[in-house]
Design an enzyme around this catalytic site. Structure first.
Site, short mmCIF file in Angstrom:
data_model
loop_
_atom_site.label_atom_id
_atom_site.label_comp_id
_atom_site.label_asym_id
_atom_site.label_seq_id
_atom_site.Cartn_x
_atom_site.Cartn_y
_atom_site.Cartn_z
N GLY A 184 -20.45 10.23 19.88
CA GLY A 184 -20.03 10.50 19.02
C GLY A 184 -18.60 10.23 19.99
N GLY B 150 -15.98 13.76 23.35
CA GLY B 150 -16.60 11.70 23.92
C GLY B 150 -15.59 10.99 23.69
N PRO C 29 -20.50 22.05 14.41
CA PRO C 29 -18.84 23.07 13.43
C PRO C 29 -20.44 24.47 13.20
CG PRO C 29 -20.32 21.27 11.91
CD PRO C 29 -20.63 20.95 13.13
N GLU D 159 -17.83 21.08 28.12
CA GLU D 159 -16.65 20.34 28.93
C GLU D 159 -15.35 21.58 28.59
OE1 GLU D 159 -15.40 17.05 28.91
OE2 GLU D 159 -14.51 17.87 30.20
N LYS E 238 -19.57 28.00 29.30
CA LYS E 238 -19.04 27.43 27.88
C LYS E 238 -18.08 28.36 27.50
CE LYS E 238 -16.37 24.59 25.70
NZ LYS E 238 -16.12 23.18 26.00
N ASN F 102 -14.39 30.25 26.46
CA ASN F 102 -13.69 30.52 25.53
C ASN F 102 -13.96 31.59 25.20
OD1 ASN F 102 -12.87 27.54 25.90
ND2 ASN F 102 -14.47 26.71 24.01
N PHE G 173 -4.11 31.81 17.53
CA PHE G 173 -4.67 30.95 18.30
C PHE G 173 -5.99 29.93 17.13
CE2 PHE G 173 -8.54 34.04 19.08
CZ PHE G 173 -9.23 33.68 17.84
N CYS H 184 -12.82 25.07 18.94
CA CYS H 184 -13.67 25.56 19.94
C CYS H 184 -13.21 27.40 19.88
CB CYS H 184 -13.18 25.16 21.58
SG CYS H 184 -13.60 23.07 21.76
N LYS I 271 -1.84 23.11 18.27
CA LYS I 271 -1.21 22.94 19.03
C LYS I 271 -0.24 21.58 20.05
CE LYS I 271 -2.86 22.73 23.30
NZ LYS I 271 -4.21 22.68 24.19
N ARG J 36 -7.66 21.56 13.41
CA ARG J 36 -9.47 22.82 13.35
C ARG J 36 -9.00 23.49 13.47
NH1 ARG J 36 -14.05 18.59 16.02
NH2 ARG J 36 -12.14 18.13 17.65
#
Ligand code: UDX
Ligand code: ADP
Length: 461
Positions: free
Chosen positions: A12, A17, A96, A164, A219, A223, A271, A275, A338, A345
């Site tokens: 990826g 990645g 997704p 990540e 994770k 978020n 936002f 993610c 942003k 996305r």
């Protein structure tokens, strides 16, 4: 048994990645890092000698890639070969939200992850450490392990979760000096092998090791908490508009409380990004699947608030323009979710534009980094109107002054720094009167704009 990692493969070559593994290669010149992807255009772009054409725009990434590429950093479409040769394999493919079947619109679609696992199992002839890098629902590691152990060639696989936490636009600094690195796993030697890689540039005290499930859930939780702060301040922004309070003043006042802290309190048009929404939907789905409906409803509200913020921003434009935008040109400044990224996305721009187009507005878009095809692809994906209608109703400009020319209103939807430095007097002269600016990012200086004769609206004022 300790592991010596000489070759790394990352499956990826996307926003996660690409930058992450480029930094690993940059910091570990003795480890060969190969990033593979099934998308040959993407790989070709990563190999482009012209560094301004890399598929991911990220400040500082070009310098990192320039130094490491061809030395110990390689981009390839030969997935099987890279897997076979690697000691450690990172999975950074996209996950997704499912758009079909059970969990549609809520659960993460793991088909790309499963394909990776099957390919690893098929190709591997030596023991491998497999690292989950993509954001995944809790207990994905168990599914990975089951596929690897049951379809493999009798080799040993050790699964690690290494979520990540980089944010796009600041990915390189986030990767070079992370607040923490999180590694979840069961096998102490495999964990140590990954710790040793990060420890080359990250203080060991900042490298946390946990069990697999804690790492995976952390994770999603991180978020969800971040997104919740944005929805919380956005909820207050609406109240500010009614009461005469100013949301920036409120944010500053509460942020100085050390228990609250100043970050992630910037009110906005909502936002976006790959993610926040996906991870919260996932959290909600997982909670519901355990019958934890109060927990699910609690987090769901963060998304509901975000939808509301985008919609009310668009509604305010319509109302202010005398209840109709039909046939009116509205300039949209910023399409990225942003600043400092070309990623779009879940960008608020997509939804605000679509909403205004439903009201028959003519949209003129300018973004410094997003390519025209991406903008149309984002709109077409919504399926609200035909491909031809989208092109007839929305134009993309390479010059912001052209985008704003003859517009009834300008909507600022991304906080790109360059917007602040425009010649707003020139823009004003070429606009329809009255000239409206709707600032979804609270980016511009109200006094300056009003003195030039603009009617200026900002979120939360
Ligand atoms: C996020 C997390 O920050 C990161 O740790 C994780 O790895 C991936 O998801 P990212 O989506 O790249 O990163 O960007 P982030 O800076 O978190 O911003 C997300 C969205 O929230 C953007 O649309 C941003 O404009 C918006 N935002 C952020 C606000 O509206 N107000 C704020 O105060 C902060
Ligand atoms: P992220 O933001 O998580 O990095 P992206 O969509 O930017 O997500 O990148 C994911 C990449 O993974 C895409 O370029 C996609 O082509 C690639 N990919 C998905 N499945 C596979 C697979 N089975 N093998 C190789 N690459 C894959």
């Amino acid at each position: 048994m300790s592991f010596e990692v000489k070759k790394i493969c990352c499956i990826g070559a996307g926003y996660v990645g690409g930058p992450t593994m480029s930094v690993v290669a940059h910091q570990c010149p003795d480890i060969e890092v190969t990033i593979v992807d099934v998308n040959s255009d993407r790989i070709a772009a990563w190999n482009n000698p012209d560094l301004s054409q890399l598929p991911v725009y990220e400040p500082g990434l070009d310098i990192i890639v320039e130094e490491a590429r061809g030395r110990n950093l390689f981009f390839s479409t030969d997935v099987s070969r890279a897997i076979a040769e690697a000691d450690m394999i990172f999975i950074s493919v996209n996950t997704p939200t499912k758009n079909y079947g059970k969990g549609k619109g809520m659960a993460a679609d793991l088909k790309f992850i499963e394909l990776c696992a099957r390919q690893i199992a098929e190709v591997a002839t030596s023991d491998k450490i497999v690292v989950e890098k993509s954001t995944l629902p809790v207990r994905t590691a168990a599914a990975l392990k089951s596929i690897l152990d049951n379809t493999g060639n009798g080799v040993n696989f050790h699964i690690l979760s290494n979520p990540e936490f980089l944010a796009e636009g600041t990915a390189i600094t986030d990767l070079l000096s992370p607040d923490r690195v999180l590694i979840g796993g069961e096998n102490a030697d495999a964990i140590e092998a990954l710790v040793n890689i990060y420890a080359r540039w990250v203080d060991r005290a900042k490298i946390l090791t946990t069990n697999l499930w804690s790492s995976e859930l952390s994770k999603l939780t991180a978020n969800a908490f971040l997104a919740q702060r944005v929805s919380s301040i956005n909820a207050i922004s609406e109240l500010c508009e009614k009461t005469g309070a100013n949301v920036d003043e409120v944010a500053k006042a509460i942020g100085m409380d050390s228990r609250i802290g100043p970050k992630f309190l910037k009110a906005s048009v909502g936002f976006g990004g790959s993610c926040f929404q996906k991870d919260i939907l996932n959290l909600v789905y997982i909670a519901r699947s355990y019958n934890l409906h109060e927990v699910a409803d609690y987090w769901d509200q963060v998304i509901i608030m975000n939808e509301h913020q985008k919609r009310r921003f668009a509604d305010n434009i319509i109302q202010t323009l005398y209840n109709t935008v039909s046939g009116k040109k509205i300039a949209v400044l910023g399409w990225a979710f942003k600043k400092d990224t070309n990623d779009t996305r879940e960008s608020a721009s997509i939804y605000v534009s679509d909403y205004l187009m439903n009201e028959q507005a003519q949209i003129a878009v300018y973004d410094p980094k997003v390519v025209t095809e991406r903008i149309y692809a984002d709109l077409d994906y919504l399926n609200t109107r035909s491909v031809d209608e989208n092109r007839a109703q929305l134009e993309v400009w390479k010059d912001p002054y052209e985008a704003c020319k003859d517009a009834h209103a300008i909507a600022i939807l991304t906080e790109w720094d360059e917007f602040k430095d425009y010649d707003w007097e020139r823009i004003k002269e070429n606009m329809k009167r009255p000239s409206f600016v709707f600032d979804g990012r609270k980016l511009l200086d109200r006094q300056k704009l009003e003195s030039l004769g603009f009617t200026y609206y900002a979120i939360g004022e």
